[in-house]
Scaffold this motif. Structure first.
Motif, PDB file in Angstrom:
ATOM      1  N   GLY A 231       2.541  -3.666  46.580  1.00 40.34           N
ATOM      2  CA  GLY A 231       3.504  -2.976  47.427  1.00 40.34           C
ATOM      3  C   GLY A 231       4.155  -3.947  48.402  1.00 40.34           C
ATOM      4  N   PRO A 232       4.442  -3.509  49.632  1.00 46.76           N
ATOM      5  CA  PRO A 232       5.050  -4.409  50.622  1.00 46.76           C
ATOM      6  C   PRO A 232       4.215  -5.649  50.909  1.00 46.76           C
ATOM      7  CG  PRO A 232       5.222  -2.129  51.340  1.00 46.76           C
ATOM      8  CD  PRO A 232       4.332  -2.125  50.136  1.00 46.76           C
ATOM      9  N   TYR A 233       2.893  -5.555  50.687  1.00 45.49           N
ATOM     10  CA  TYR A 233       2.029  -6.696  50.984  1.00 45.49           C
ATOM     11  C   TYR A 233       2.196  -7.842  49.992  1.00 45.49           C
ATOM     12  CZ  TYR A 233      -0.066  -3.813  54.511  1.00 45.49           C
ATOM     13  OH  TYR A 233      -0.235  -3.047  55.641  1.00 45.49           O
ATOM     14  N   ALA A 234       2.887  -7.622  48.894  1.00 44.84           N
ATOM     15  CA  ALA A 234       3.215  -8.715  47.994  1.00 44.84           C
ATOM     16  C   ALA A 234       4.385  -9.534  48.520  1.00 44.84           C
ATOM     17  CB  ALA A 234       3.551  -8.175  46.603  1.00 44.84           C
ATOM     18  N   TYR A 235       5.071  -9.023  49.533  1.00 44.34           N
ATOM     19  CA  TYR A 235       6.250  -9.690  50.086  1.00 44.34           C
ATOM     20  C   TYR A 235       6.047 -10.144  51.531  1.00 44.34           C
ATOM     21  CZ  TYR A 235       8.679  -7.696  46.064  1.00 44.34           C
ATOM     22  OH  TYR A 235       9.066  -7.373  44.780  1.00 44.34           O
ATOM     23  N   LEU A 236       5.207  -9.436  52.262  1.00 41.21           N
ATOM     24  CA  LEU A 236       5.100  -9.660  53.701  1.00 41.21           C
ATOM     25  C   LEU A 236       3.686  -9.315  54.149  1.00 41.21           C
ATOM     26  CD1 LEU A 236       6.970 -10.323  56.166  1.00 41.21           C
ATOM     27  CD2 LEU A 236       7.284  -7.859  56.420  1.00 41.21           C
ATOM     28  N   ARG A 237       3.151 -10.133  55.043  1.00 42.48           N
ATOM     29  CA  ARG A 237       1.763  -9.908  55.459  1.00 42.48           C
ATOM     30  C   ARG A 237       1.633  -8.812  56.518  1.00 42.48           C
ATOM     31  NH1 ARG A 237       0.309 -15.249  56.545  1.00 42.48           N
ATOM     32  NH2 ARG A 237      -0.276 -14.980  58.720  1.00 42.48           N
ATOM     33  N   ASN A 238       2.655  -8.617  57.319  1.00 46.33           N
ATOM     34  CA  ASN A 238       2.599  -7.628  58.405  1.00 46.33           C
ATOM     35  C   ASN A 238       3.747  -6.623  58.291  1.00 46.33           C
ATOM     36  OD1 ASN A 238       0.407  -8.997  59.592  1.00 46.33           O
ATOM     37  ND2 ASN A 238       1.790 -10.332  60.746  1.00 46.33           N
ATOM     38  N   PRO A 239       3.830  -5.866  57.221  1.00 47.93           N
ATOM     39  CA  PRO A 239       4.987  -4.966  57.073  1.00 47.93           C
ATOM     40  C   PRO A 239       5.042  -3.865  58.122  1.00 47.93           C
ATOM     41  CG  PRO A 239       3.365  -4.565  55.346  1.00 47.93           C
ATOM     42  CD  PRO A 239       2.940  -5.815  56.059  1.00 47.93           C
ATOM     43  N   MET A 240       3.893  -3.356  58.571  1.00 51.92           N
ATOM     44  CA  MET A 240       3.927  -2.280  59.567  1.00 51.92           C
ATOM     45  C   MET A 240       4.367  -2.794  60.929  1.00 51.92           C
ATOM     46  SD  MET A 240       0.543  -0.076  58.629  1.00 51.92           S
ATOM     47  CE  MET A 240      -0.100  -0.114  56.960  1.00 51.92           C
ATOM     48  N   GLN A 241       3.845  -3.946  61.340  1.00 53.35           N
ATOM     49  CA  GLN A 241       4.241  -4.503  62.636  1.00 53.35           C
ATOM     50  C   GLN A 241       5.701  -4.939  62.606  1.00 53.35           C
ATOM     51  OE1 GLN A 241       1.278  -7.545  63.153  1.00 53.35           O
ATOM     52  NE2 GLN A 241      -0.384  -6.065  62.957  1.00 53.35           N
ATOM     53  N   THR A 242       6.141  -5.493  61.471  1.00 46.18           N
ATOM     54  CA  THR A 242       7.542  -5.876  61.337  1.00 46.18           C
ATOM     55  C   THR A 242       8.442  -4.651  61.404  1.00 46.18           C
ATOM     56  OG1 THR A 242       6.881  -7.747  59.946  1.00 46.18           O
ATOM     57  CG2 THR A 242       9.191  -7.096  59.868  1.00 46.18           C
ATOM     58  N   THR A 243       7.986  -3.544  60.848  1.00 43.37           N
ATOM     59  CA  THR A 243       8.760  -2.305  60.902  1.00 43.37           C
ATOM     60  C   THR A 243       8.956  -1.836  62.340  1.00 43.37           C
ATOM     61  OG1 THR A 243       8.140  -1.561  58.692  1.00 43.37           O
ATOM     62  CG2 THR A 243       8.702   0.148  60.292  1.00 43.37           C
ATOM     63  N   ILE A 244       7.896  -1.881  63.142  1.00 39.95           N
ATOM     64  CA  ILE A 244       8.016  -1.467  64.541  1.00 39.95           C
ATOM     65  C   ILE A 244       9.007  -2.360  65.285  1.00 39.95           C
ATOM     66  CG2 ILE A 244       6.782  -1.268  66.735  1.00 39.95           C
ATOM     67  CD1 ILE A 244       6.209   0.992  64.832  1.00 39.95           C
ATOM     68  N   VAL A 245       8.925  -3.677  65.053  1.00 41.97           N
ATOM     69  CA  VAL A 245       9.880  -4.591  65.685  1.00 41.97           C
ATOM     70  C   VAL A 245      11.300  -4.253  65.255  1.00 41.97           C
ATOM     71  CG1 VAL A 245      10.620  -6.993  65.853  1.00 41.97           C
ATOM     72  CG2 VAL A 245       8.182  -6.456  65.918  1.00 41.97           C
ATOM     73  N   ALA A 246      11.493  -3.999  63.949  1.00 39.47           N
ATOM     74  CA  ALA A 246      12.827  -3.675  63.437  1.00 39.47           C
ATOM     75  C   ALA A 246      13.348  -2.383  64.058  1.00 39.47           C
ATOM     76  CB  ALA A 246      12.784  -3.557  61.917  1.00 39.47           C
ATOM     77  N   VAL A 247      12.487  -1.388  64.197  1.00 40.29           N
ATOM     78  CA  VAL A 247      12.906  -0.111  64.786  1.00 40.29           C
ATOM     79  C   VAL A 247      13.379  -0.320  66.225  1.00 40.29           C
ATOM     80  CG1 VAL A 247      12.049   2.113  65.615  1.00 40.29           C
ATOM     81  CG2 VAL A 247      11.535   1.373  63.293  1.00 40.29           C
ATOM     82  N   TYR A 248      12.639  -1.143  66.983  1.00 39.28           N
ATOM     83  CA  TYR A 248      13.020  -1.363  68.373  1.00 39.28           C
ATOM     84  C   TYR A 248      14.222  -2.291  68.511  1.00 39.28           C
ATOM     85  CZ  TYR A 248       9.395   1.247  70.732  1.00 39.28           C
ATOM     86  OH  TYR A 248       8.626   2.267  71.224  1.00 39.28           O
ATOM     87  N   LEU A 249      14.568  -3.010  67.477  1.00 40.60           N
ATOM     88  CA  LEU A 249      15.825  -3.755  67.482  1.00 40.60           C
ATOM     89  C   LEU A 249      17.000  -2.846  67.141  1.00 40.60           C
ATOM     90  CD1 LEU A 249      14.745  -7.079  65.701  1.00 40.60           C
ATOM     91  CD2 LEU A 249      15.221  -6.736  68.140  1.00 40.60           C
ATOM     92  N   VAL A 250      16.736  -1.818  66.354  1.00 39.63           N
ATOM     93  CA  VAL A 250      17.784  -0.881  65.957  1.00 39.63           C
ATOM     94  C   VAL A 250      18.065   0.138  67.059  1.00 39.63           C
ATOM     95  CG1 VAL A 250      18.268   1.029  64.373  1.00 39.63           C
ATOM     96  CG2 VAL A 250      17.434  -1.146  63.477  1.00 39.63           C
TER      97      VAL A 250
END
Length: 420
Positions: A231-250
């Motif tokens: 899943g996302p872990y094949a592409y990125l080690r911290n997908p959930m934390q990156t998602t939170i950062v992305a949400v707060y940038l949006v």
């Protein structure tokens, strides 16, 4: 007694009593990891449910608050926290000793008995019992169910969805509500919903992968039992934390409130600091060399374009009698999928009726879900499409469409014959 002193005594007692009871139970017998997880999720659910409940109560007259200081949206913050402990964390720990139905009844009875004693801070209306029962239905009972499932490691998918809902509510909605940030118009609100949904997709897909493949949830005290590299872990080690950062940038872009950028800074600092140190150490201890190899191949914040070659291998079984399935199989094979084997469905030990995807450990998906899993082996763009396609409702609609166009269930071979 002086009204101000009386109000202070009510607010202090209301918060101090559950805190002392909870601390006493923890000191008497230290909670196990799953008990700690149960206290966290039940307390979080109760807190998130109590905010709209109290706002509704103020509007319809179930009760009102007469307090000064530490008041948010007309609700005393200390009473809100106390109520969350009494309806969430404390009963979750008491599940050690009492069955769920009895404990639920006792908590409701105690609340009915003590609510009138909260005057003059809480002034009850004539229909306050309706509000109490509504709160028990949406706050107490779901919180205790979550605690029960977490303690006994049951209903992992329900726990995962509840945690995803809680994370979005507590980490996105409440902070935005606290600073008064909102889209300017209804059209902006719809666009904001679409952008937020896209930003949240990798994190939600990662949480679902934890439950489906790892048998656990994102909560550190309720983690997966296996190292998840799909899943996302094949592409990125911290997908959930990156998602939170992305949400707060949006969020500052769609609300026009730059204060929300602070959330991105906090999330990034937590992920790159404490989480990397603590969770990384736990994973290294639990999975040893597998974690070390994975960590060396997958970056924490910048995603790969192609999935990590060392990810868990999947197998896609394609029915040769299904033109649409056969075409999809050829299309996927032509794009050089990573760690994916494509085999005729007739060679499977069982009779298969749809496009089927399997992973080691007995994990299996069929139909549109199987296609979504296969897309995960191509590159990040197709993986994002697959994660979206496999969402509930969208997946069911896509499956209905696929069946209507000729990809309906059919046996991969005549039942009872040996596989080729």
């Amino acid at each position: 007694m002086n009204p101000e002193l009386s109000a202070l005594a009510v607010r202090g007692t209301a918060l101090l009593v559950p805190v002392l009871l909870l601390a006493g139970l923890c000191l008497w017998r230290a909670p196990r990891p799953h008990e700690t997880a149960a206290m966290i999720v039940s307390g979080a659910w109760a807190l998130l449910a109590l905010v709209p409940l109290n706002l509704l109560a103020l509007r319809v007259g179930w009760w009102s608050f007469h307090a000064e200081g530490a008041v948010w949206l007309g609700i005393p913050v200390d009473l809100l926290l106390a109520w969350a402990l009494l309806w969430g964390s404390l009963p979750a720990l008491l599940l050690r000793h009492l069955p769920l139905p009895l404990l639920s009844a006792l908590v409701v009875w105690a609340d009915l008995a003590f609510m009138p004693l909260a005057e003059p801070v809480v002034v009850l209306g004539g229909t306050w019992i309706i509000g109490e029962l509504a709160g028990a239905a949406v706050g107490l009972v779901p919180a205790l169910l979550l605690a029960h499932w977490t303690r006994h490691d049951q209903c992992v998918h329900a726990r995962m969805w509840a945690q995803a809902f809680l994370a979005f509510g507590l980490m996105v909605v409440l902070p935005a509500l606290a600073v008064g940030a909102a889209p300017a118009t209804s059209g902006t609100a719809f666009t904001a919903f679409q952008v937020l949904a896209a930003a949240c997709l990798p994190g939600l897909a990662a949480a679902r992968e934890f439950a489906a493949v790892g048998g656990g949830t994102p909560l550190p005290y309720d983690p997966p039992k296996r190292l998840v590299t799909s899943g996302p872990y094949a592409y990125l080690r911290n997908p959930m934390q990156t998602t939170i950062v992305a949400v707060y940038l949006v969020l500052p872009v769609i609300t026009g409130d730059p204060r929300l950028l602070l959330g991105a800074v906090v999330a990034l600092a937590y992920g790159a600091g404490f989480a990397e140190w603590h969770e990384g150490g736990q994973l290294r201890k639990a999975f040893g060399r597998d974690w070390t190899e994975y960590r060396a191949g997958v970056r924490p914040w910048l995603p790969r374009w192609r999935p990590w070659p060392g990810r868990t291998t999947g197998t896609l079984y394609v029915n040769a009698d299904c033109d649409m399935c056969r075409g999809l199989g050829r299309w996927i094979a032509a794009r050089s999928p990573v760690a994916l084997e494509i085999r005729p469905a007739s060679r499977h030990p069982e009779v298969l009726y749809r496009l089927t995807y399997e992973m080691p450990g007995g994990h299996r998906w069929s139909g549109v879900s199987a296609l979504a899993r296969a897309l995960d082996h191509l590159h990040l763009g197709w993986a994002l499409a697959g994660w979206a396609l496999d969402l509930p409702l969208l997946r069911h609609f896509a499956q209905l469409c696929a069946d209507a166009f000729g990809a309906g269930p059919r046996p991969s071979r005549v039942p009872g014959t040996a596989h080729a």
